[in-house]
Design a protein around this motif. Sequence first.
Motif, PDB file in Angstrom:
ATOM      1  N   GLU A   1      15.900  13.350  -3.153  1.00  0.00           N
ATOM      2  CA  GLU A   1      15.064  14.383  -3.085  1.00  0.00           C
ATOM      3  C   GLU A   1      13.708  14.323  -3.052  1.00  0.00           C
ATOM      4  OE1 GLU A   1      16.454  16.666  -6.394  1.00  0.00           O
ATOM      5  OE2 GLU A   1      18.141  17.387  -5.310  1.00  0.00           O
ATOM      6  N   PRO A   2      13.195  13.666  -2.071  1.00  0.00           N
ATOM      7  CA  PRO A   2      11.990  13.181  -1.903  1.00  0.00           C
ATOM      8  C   PRO A   2      11.059  14.355  -1.363  1.00  0.00           C
ATOM      9  CG  PRO A   2      12.812  12.316  -0.168  1.00  0.00           C
ATOM     10  CD  PRO A   2      14.224  12.877  -0.953  1.00  0.00           C
ATOM     11  N   ALA A   3       9.717  14.398  -1.459  1.00  0.00           N
ATOM     12  CA  ALA A   3       8.926  15.606  -1.078  1.00  0.00           C
ATOM     13  C   ALA A   3       8.994  16.072   0.325  1.00  0.00           C
ATOM     14  CB  ALA A   3       7.364  15.149  -1.481  1.00  0.00           C
ATOM     15  N   ASN A   4       9.290  15.077   1.008  1.00  0.00           N
ATOM     16  CA  ASN A   4       9.633  15.371   2.500  1.00  0.00           C
ATOM     17  C   ASN A   4      10.883  15.187   3.060  1.00  0.00           C
ATOM     18  OD1 ASN A   4      10.056  12.562   2.097  1.00  0.00           O
ATOM     19  ND2 ASN A   4       8.798  11.896   4.034  1.00  0.00           N
ATOM     20  N   GLY A   5      11.778  15.554   2.076  1.00  0.00           N
ATOM     21  CA  GLY A   5      13.393  15.400   2.184  1.00  0.00           C
ATOM     22  C   GLY A   5      13.626  16.378   3.330  1.00  0.00           C
ATOM     23  N   GLU A   6      13.130  17.587   3.384  1.00  0.00           N
ATOM     24  CA  GLU A   6      13.626  18.310   4.514  1.00  0.00           C
ATOM     25  C   GLU A   6      13.253  17.979   5.621  1.00  0.00           C
ATOM     26  OE1 GLU A   6      12.797  23.339   5.466  1.00  0.00           O
ATOM     27  OE2 GLU A   6      12.114  22.330   3.654  1.00  0.00           O
ATOM     28  N   SER A   7      12.207  17.523   6.027  1.00  0.00           N
ATOM     29  CA  SER A   7      11.612  16.846   7.207  1.00  0.00           C
ATOM     30  C   SER A   7      12.566  15.832   7.499  1.00  0.00           C
ATOM     31  CB  SER A   7      10.354  16.492   7.279  1.00  0.00           C
ATOM     32  OG  SER A   7      10.044  15.801   8.365  1.00  0.00           O
ATOM     33  N   LEU A   8      12.816  14.784   6.710  1.00  0.00           N
ATOM     34  CA  LEU A   8      13.818  13.654   6.894  1.00  0.00           C
ATOM     35  C   LEU A   8      15.287  14.217   7.216  1.00  0.00           C
ATOM     36  CD1 LEU A   8      12.875  11.103   3.872  1.00  0.00           C
ATOM     37  CD2 LEU A   8      12.090  11.187   6.355  1.00  0.00           C
TER      38      LEU A   8
ATOM     39  N   GLU B   1       0.983  -1.147   0.140  1.00  0.00           N
ATOM     40  CA  GLU B   1      -0.232   0.035  -0.016  1.00  0.00           C
ATOM     41  C   GLU B   1       0.771   1.229  -0.082  1.00  0.00           C
ATOM     42  OE1 GLU B   1      -3.128   0.108  -0.169  1.00  0.00           O
ATOM     43  OE2 GLU B   1      -3.401  -2.054  -0.246  1.00  0.00           O
ATOM     44  N   ASP B   2       0.361   2.459  -0.335  1.00  0.00           N
ATOM     45  CA  ASP B   2       1.140   3.586  -0.848  1.00  0.00           C
ATOM     46  C   ASP B   2       1.141   4.464   0.447  1.00  0.00           C
ATOM     47  OD1 ASP B   2       1.539   2.900  -3.279  1.00  0.00           O
ATOM     48  OD2 ASP B   2       0.040   4.162  -4.026  1.00  0.00           O
ATOM     49  N   ASP B   3       0.348   4.342   1.616  1.00  0.00           N
ATOM     50  CA  ASP B   3       0.309   5.067   2.776  1.00  0.00           C
ATOM     51  C   ASP B   3       1.067   4.481   3.882  1.00  0.00           C
ATOM     52  OD1 ASP B   3      -1.731   4.058   4.833  1.00  0.00           O
ATOM     53  OD2 ASP B   3      -2.654   3.885   2.987  1.00  0.00           O
ATOM     54  N   SER B   4       1.283   5.293   4.836  1.00  0.00           N
ATOM     55  CA  SER B   4       1.987   4.835   5.975  1.00  0.00           C
ATOM     56  C   SER B   4       1.137   4.632   7.386  1.00  0.00           C
ATOM     57  CB  SER B   4       3.154   5.841   6.321  1.00  0.00           C
ATOM     58  OG  SER B   4       4.175   6.181   5.089  1.00  0.00           O
ATOM     59  N   SER B   5       0.022   4.719   7.194  1.00  0.00           N
ATOM     60  CA  SER B   5      -0.878   4.756   8.287  1.00  0.00           C
ATOM     61  C   SER B   5      -0.809   3.553   9.115  1.00  0.00           C
ATOM     62  CB  SER B   5      -2.501   5.026   7.955  1.00  0.00           C
ATOM     63  OG  SER B   5      -2.923   4.148   6.862  1.00  0.00           O
ATOM     64  N   MET B   6      -0.633   2.418   8.679  1.00  0.00           N
ATOM     65  CA  MET B   6      -0.529   1.149   9.519  1.00  0.00           C
ATOM     66  C   MET B   6       0.795   1.139  10.250  1.00  0.00           C
ATOM     67  SD  MET B   6      -1.817  -1.745  10.013  1.00  0.00           S
ATOM     68  CE  MET B   6      -3.002  -2.356   8.838  1.00  0.00           C
ATOM     69  N   LEU B   7       1.957   1.591   9.401  1.00  0.00           N
ATOM     70  CA  LEU B   7       3.241   1.681  10.551  1.00  0.00           C
ATOM     71  C   LEU B   7       3.124   2.645  11.451  1.00  0.00           C
ATOM     72  CD1 LEU B   7       5.971   0.733  10.825  1.00  0.00           C
ATOM     73  CD2 LEU B   7       6.745   2.538   8.815  1.00  0.00           C
ATOM     74  N   LYS B   8       2.355   3.855  11.108  1.00  0.00           N
ATOM     75  CA  LYS B   8       2.267   4.956  12.282  1.00  0.00           C
ATOM     76  C   LYS B   8       1.387   4.427  13.546  1.00  0.00           C
ATOM     77  CE  LYS B   8       0.695   9.715  12.827  1.00  0.00           C
ATOM     78  NZ  LYS B   8       0.122   9.402  14.196  1.00  0.00           N
ATOM     79  N   MET B   9       0.331   3.594  13.234  1.00  0.00           N
ATOM     80  CA  MET B   9      -0.504   3.205  14.114  1.00  0.00           C
ATOM     81  C   MET B   9       0.320   2.264  15.123  1.00  0.00           C
ATOM     82  SD  MET B   9      -2.351   0.277  15.166  1.00  0.00           S
ATOM     83  CE  MET B   9      -2.456  -0.631  13.430  1.00  0.00           C
ATOM     84  N   LEU B  10       0.951   1.362  14.486  1.00  0.00           N
ATOM     85  CA  LEU B  10       1.803   0.379  15.204  1.00  0.00           C
ATOM     86  C   LEU B  10       2.600   1.091  16.060  1.00  0.00           C
ATOM     87  CD1 LEU B  10       2.130  -2.524  12.712  1.00  0.00           C
ATOM     88  CD2 LEU B  10       0.906  -2.516  14.467  1.00  0.00           C
TER      89      LEU B  10
ATOM     90  N   ASP C   1       8.058   7.765  -3.019  1.00  0.00           N
ATOM     91  CA  ASP C   1       7.135   8.612  -2.070  1.00  0.00           C
ATOM     92  C   ASP C   1       6.586   7.810  -0.730  1.00  0.00           C
ATOM     93  OD1 ASP C   1       7.356  10.943  -3.553  1.00  0.00           O
ATOM     94  OD2 ASP C   1       5.527  10.573  -4.683  1.00  0.00           O
ATOM     95  N   HIS C   2       6.307   6.719  -1.111  1.00  0.00           N
ATOM     96  CA  HIS C   2       5.576   5.993   0.045  1.00  0.00           C
ATOM     97  C   HIS C   2       6.926   5.209   0.972  1.00  0.00           C
ATOM     98  CE1 HIS C   2       5.588   2.131  -2.411  1.00  0.00           C
ATOM     99  NE2 HIS C   2       5.907   1.478  -1.112  1.00  0.00           N
ATOM    100  N   LEU C   3       7.913   4.930   0.424  1.00  0.00           N
ATOM    101  CA  LEU C   3       8.859   4.508   1.183  1.00  0.00           C
ATOM    102  C   LEU C   3       9.418   5.692   2.185  1.00  0.00           C
ATOM    103  CD1 LEU C   3      10.617   1.476  -0.667  1.00  0.00           C
ATOM    104  CD2 LEU C   3       8.961   1.448   1.022  1.00  0.00           C
TER     105      LEU C   3
END
Length: 424
Positions: A332-339, A227-236, A282-284
């Motif tokens: 250079e991912p979209a969330n690269g600055e945060s990472l 799956e493309d989202d990270s909601s499962m990992l975040k929840m765990l 993006d999803h990784l």
Amino acid sequence: MYSPTAVSLTWIDKLDDPTFPASYQIQPYTDDEIKEQQATAESEVDDLTEGLLEVTESRHHKENLFFCKSVQFFHQTLRDFVKQSKQLRDFSTEFPNLVGFEAKARVYLAELWFAKTEYVEGVSGISRLLGEYPCGPSRDAQLDAFERVVSYHIQVGCGHLRGFTTSPDSAAKSGTSESGTFMSFIHYVTWRLNDVEYVRRRVSRYPDLLLAKDDLSLIVSASLAWEDDSSMLKMLLDLGASPNEQVKVKGRKHETTASAWMIFCIYFAATMIREEADRFKDHLCGRLEQFLVTGVVDTNCVILVAPGREPQAYEGPPTHRISLRQLVQQLEPANGESLLKMMNGPRKGVLTSLRDAWGCLTTSKPDSPSLEAIYPPFDLRMQPPPPPPEDDTDDDFRKYMFFVHSVELGDTQVMVPHLKLRWY
């Protein structure tokens, strides 16, 4: 596409009962009962469906008595299908319990419920049918029933309900069944169905599910999911699952342990230096952010690479190195600055020396050279561009393509070729 068995036509009346088949005892039909049900279905199919359905011999299950005959819509051309559209509407109105996705899921569940274990050839229908089934109490009840019947067949010894593993250096979505193992249903739901609320309810009720057991880890299943989202990992992670818990991993000649975080780093690196990196970046990178947000993972991860057409046949040492932080910078991912901001914390020591895997390069002396001194830096631009689709020089391209040879994190070093990571 899922096609119900001929036997399922004999259950139409039973589908009016929302508890069917879960309220019944799991009691497989005998071969004589299967033949009798199939004969009944074949004799009644025309009257029952006004010729809209037919019983056909299955191409894929010819030797499987229970699944050898399936139900198909009877139309040969698009024109025929359009002509039958009114019939389809009438049929759907008269038999809503045979057409909706909820009923299809219950029919498939009933097939597993009443089939002998020797006739069960896997559970791929679960993801196909429940993938379109809205989350909620009804779906939860279905999942609980599927877990019950899968556990039954596993206890009997079904050879087709194996655990599945993937190799980081193979195509990102390929997996193989693992002999000597049986699937874990909760890990299957985590990896394949991405039903966050169902898994949340299960682990809240049974907190020990958050703990790794041998080569199974819900964090690993969630972080390697399709799956493309990270909601499962975040929840765990929010519920307290530890990214630093040790999980068994297997290589060609050895078995070792690595943290769930390191396993993700291996998978991330192996995928991100391949030609299909853009598809999964993006999803990784989203999942990478979830790990970093915990603030408890060591980001001092070093990736060692080497060139070669067949990673699993490569016997030499690595040739270049790149840190996890450098890899993120180059992606250079979209969330690269945060990472990068989260990875800029205090470093946790100097890179350790090479270990026994490389014989003469191994040393425990304080003045042993660091990996930075041994290997030149790797840059993603060093990967050769893939040839155009019409070009037949694919082998030449792969000969010079870099792959992840090994990953070092703290005192742990894992060779990547031949590594098996458990999905479920």
